[in-house]
Design a protein around this motif. Structure first.
Motif, short mmCIF file in Angstrom:
data_model
loop_
_atom_site.label_atom_id
_atom_site.label_comp_id
_atom_site.label_asym_id
_atom_site.label_seq_id
_atom_site.Cartn_x
_atom_site.Cartn_y
_atom_site.Cartn_z
N PRO A 195 0.69 -1.22 -0.11
CA PRO A 195 0.24 -0.30 0.14
C PRO A 195 0.95 1.15 0.23
O PRO A 195 1.83 1.32 0.33
CB PRO A 195 -1.01 -0.03 1.27
N ALA A 196 0.82 2.37 0.05
CA ALA A 196 0.98 4.00 -0.50
C ALA A 196 0.77 4.22 0.76
O ALA A 196 -0.28 4.70 0.59
CB ALA A 196 1.39 4.66 -2.07
N ALA A 197 0.78 4.70 1.34
CA ALA A 197 1.00 5.02 2.82
C ALA A 197 0.34 7.03 1.90
O ALA A 197 1.72 7.74 1.46
CB ALA A 197 1.91 4.97 3.57
N PRO A 198 -0.66 7.03 3.05
CA PRO A 198 -0.65 8.81 2.42
C PRO A 198 0.44 9.84 3.61
O PRO A 198 0.12 9.51 4.39
CB PRO A 198 -2.33 9.34 2.56
N ILE A 199 0.90 10.64 3.16
CA ILE A 199 2.12 11.29 3.98
C ILE A 199 1.68 12.53 3.50
O ILE A 199 1.67 13.32 2.64
CB ILE A 199 3.77 11.55 3.51
N SER A 200 1.70 13.57 5.11
CA SER A 200 0.75 15.01 4.38
C SER A 200 1.61 15.53 6.02
O SER A 200 2.00 15.39 7.08
CB SER A 200 -0.77 15.23 5.14
N PRO A 201 2.57 16.63 5.52
CA PRO A 201 3.70 17.51 6.41
C PRO A 201 3.19 18.07 7.09
O PRO A 201 3.66 18.75 8.32
CB PRO A 201 4.56 17.83 5.48
N GLY A 202 2.65 18.51 7.08
CA GLY A 202 1.17 19.69 7.42
C GLY A 202 2.17 21.46 7.45
O GLY A 202 2.81 20.92 6.96
N GLN A 203 2.20 21.68 8.59
CA GLN A 203 2.94 23.39 8.57
C GLN A 203 3.70 23.28 9.57
O GLN A 203 3.66 22.64 10.59
CB GLN A 203 2.15 24.23 9.05
N ARG A 204 4.70 24.18 9.82
CA ARG A 204 6.07 23.81 10.37
C ARG A 204 6.02 25.90 10.87
O ARG A 204 6.04 26.30 10.19
CB ARG A 204 6.90 23.38 11.08
N GLU A 205 6.19 26.05 12.25
CA GLU A 205 6.92 27.33 12.49
C GLU A 205 8.37 27.38 12.27
O GLU A 205 8.78 26.97 13.40
CB GLU A 205 6.11 27.56 13.73
N ILE A 206 9.38 28.29 12.19
CA ILE A 206 10.59 29.18 12.27
C ILE A 206 10.44 30.10 13.43
O ILE A 206 9.23 30.98 12.41
CB ILE A 206 11.09 29.45 10.87
N GLY A 207 10.95 30.73 13.85
CA GLY A 207 10.61 31.57 15.41
C GLY A 207 12.03 31.92 15.64
O GLY A 207 12.94 30.95 15.59
N ALA A 208 11.65 33.25 16.20
CA ALA A 208 12.76 34.05 16.39
C ALA A 208 12.70 34.96 17.78
O ALA A 208 11.45 35.40 17.57
CB ALA A 208 13.12 35.29 15.26
N GLU A 209 13.39 35.30 18.69
CA GLU A 209 12.99 36.29 19.97
C GLU A 209 14.11 36.59 20.14
O GLU A 209 15.53 36.38 19.71
CB GLU A 209 13.05 35.25 21.15
N VAL A 210 13.42 37.98 20.32
CA VAL A 210 14.40 39.30 19.86
C VAL A 210 14.57 39.82 21.77
O VAL A 210 13.62 40.28 21.63
CB VAL A 210 15.31 40.09 19.19
N GLU A 211 15.73 40.21 22.21
CA GLU A 211 15.04 41.14 23.55
C GLU A 211 16.13 42.51 22.74
O GLU A 211 17.24 42.06 22.78
CB GLU A 211 16.03 40.33 25.18
N VAL A 212 15.94 43.73 22.91
CA VAL A 212 16.21 44.52 22.44
C VAL A 212 16.29 45.75 23.36
O VAL A 212 15.59 46.09 24.75
CB VAL A 212 15.43 45.26 21.37
N THR A 213 17.29 46.59 24.23
CA THR A 213 17.11 47.33 25.23
C THR A 213 17.79 48.25 23.97
O THR A 213 18.66 48.82 23.52
CB THR A 213 19.29 47.43 25.56
N PHE A 214 16.66 49.62 23.80
CA PHE A 214 16.71 50.52 23.33
C PHE A 214 16.86 51.92 24.24
O PHE A 214 16.88 51.40 25.35
CB PHE A 214 15.16 50.90 23.12
N ALA A 215 18.06 52.94 23.79
CA ALA A 215 17.44 54.73 23.80
C ALA A 215 16.31 54.68 24.10
O ALA A 215 15.60 55.07 23.73
CB ALA A 215 18.52 54.91 23.66
N LEU A 216 16.26 55.69 25.60
CA LEU A 216 15.62 57.10 25.43
C LEU A 216 15.54 58.38 25.23
O LEU A 216 16.52 58.55 25.98
CB LEU A 216 14.78 56.42 26.12
N GLU A 217 14.81 58.82 24.74
CA GLU A 217 14.82 60.29 23.84
C GLU A 217 14.05 61.03 24.56
O GLU A 217 12.52 60.57 23.86
CB GLU A 217 15.68 60.90 22.91
N PRO A 218 14.37 62.23 24.93
CA PRO A 218 12.83 63.37 24.99
C PRO A 218 12.01 62.99 24.22
O PRO A 218 12.10 63.12 22.80
CB PRO A 218 13.68 64.78 25.48
N SER A 219 10.61 63.76 24.39
CA SER A 219 10.08 63.55 23.16
C SER A 219 9.98 65.50 22.48
O SER A 219 9.66 66.59 23.48
CB SER A 219 8.32 63.13 24.01
N GLY A 220 9.89 64.90 20.91
CA GLY A 220 9.69 66.61 20.22
C GLY A 220 10.84 67.26 20.54
O GLY A 220 11.85 65.93 20.28
#
Length: 223
Positions: free
Chosen positions: A198-223
């Motif tokens: 028998p030929a077995a039906p094969i379905s791969p479905g969906q997978r996710e490639i993920g990224a997580e980033v941690e960022v330290t931003f400078a803060l500046e006065p508004s305006g």
């Protein structure tokens, strides 16, 4: 604080996440050949090797390329039983021969499962799915994660009445890669009679490639 000392740069820490969905394009199959003999180790070994050669020939006849098939393991073992008097008695000699195939054509992969069993394999397993090239997908996930981190930081900065400046520090983590982008979340053993293919039906479905980033931003006065 000394009147000449410069004030410390205010900062804001934000975490961003990004994912990219993709359909795996490689099916990983494993074929197991088990052979035993009650008294002769070499007889079990020869039987396993002969059966493995028949399976390899059948897979190649079905269209599997030579470079898509590799030997994963050849294992020999002798099983004993120990009686109540502590004496060991031979049960059998066993040999396990394991082959692995990587197939891009999922229809062909389904045919190989039944063909291997008919040719003498003891088990045929859908070991998992792989993504052949995730480099561009990883870059996309990273871009999404960085944008997400900045969006979150800007929302917080607006609420505080300041403005987000350039990033000062970044840490990056990727997910969904495993070993060579391998997804072994499927471990299905097919069994069929020796005359069935028998030929077995094969379905791969969906997978996710993920990224997580941690960022330290400078803060500046508004305006």
């Amino acid at each position: 604080m000394s009147p000449d000392a410069e004030p410390r740069q205010p900062t804001l820490f934000a975490t961003g996440y990004g994912t990219v969905s993709v359909t795996p394009d490689v099916a990983v199959l494993r074929f197991y050949v088990y052979r035993t003999h009650p008294t002769n180790h070499m007889a079990a070994y020869r039987a396993a090797v002969d059966a493995a050669q028949q399976v390899i020939a059948a897979l190649r006849e079905e269209g599997l390329a030579d470079d898509a098939l590799r030997t994963v393991d050849i294992e020999t073992n002798t099983r004993h039983h120990t009686d109540r008097q502590g004496r060991r008695h031979l049960i059998e000699h066993e040999v396990r021969y394991v082959l692995e195939a990587r197939v891009r054509d999922f229809e062909l992969a389904g045919k190989l499962v039944g063909r291997a069993l008919a040719a003498g394999a003891s088990e045929a397993t859908l070991w998992g799915f792989e993504i052949s090239d995730v480099r561009e997908l990883e870059l996309q996930a990273v871009e999404h994660a960085v944008r997400h981190a900045r969006e979150r930081a800007e929302a917080a900065a607006r609420a505080a009445g300041v403005r987000v400046g350039p990033p000062l520090r970044m840490n990056l983590r990727l997910s969904g890669r495993a070993s060579r982008y391998d997804y072994r979340d499927s471990f299905v053993v097919y069994s069929a009679g020796p005359a069935e293919e028998p030929a077995a039906p094969i379905s791969p479905g969906q997978r996710e490639i993920g990224a997580e980033v941690e960022v330290t931003f400078a803060l500046e006065p508004s305006g």
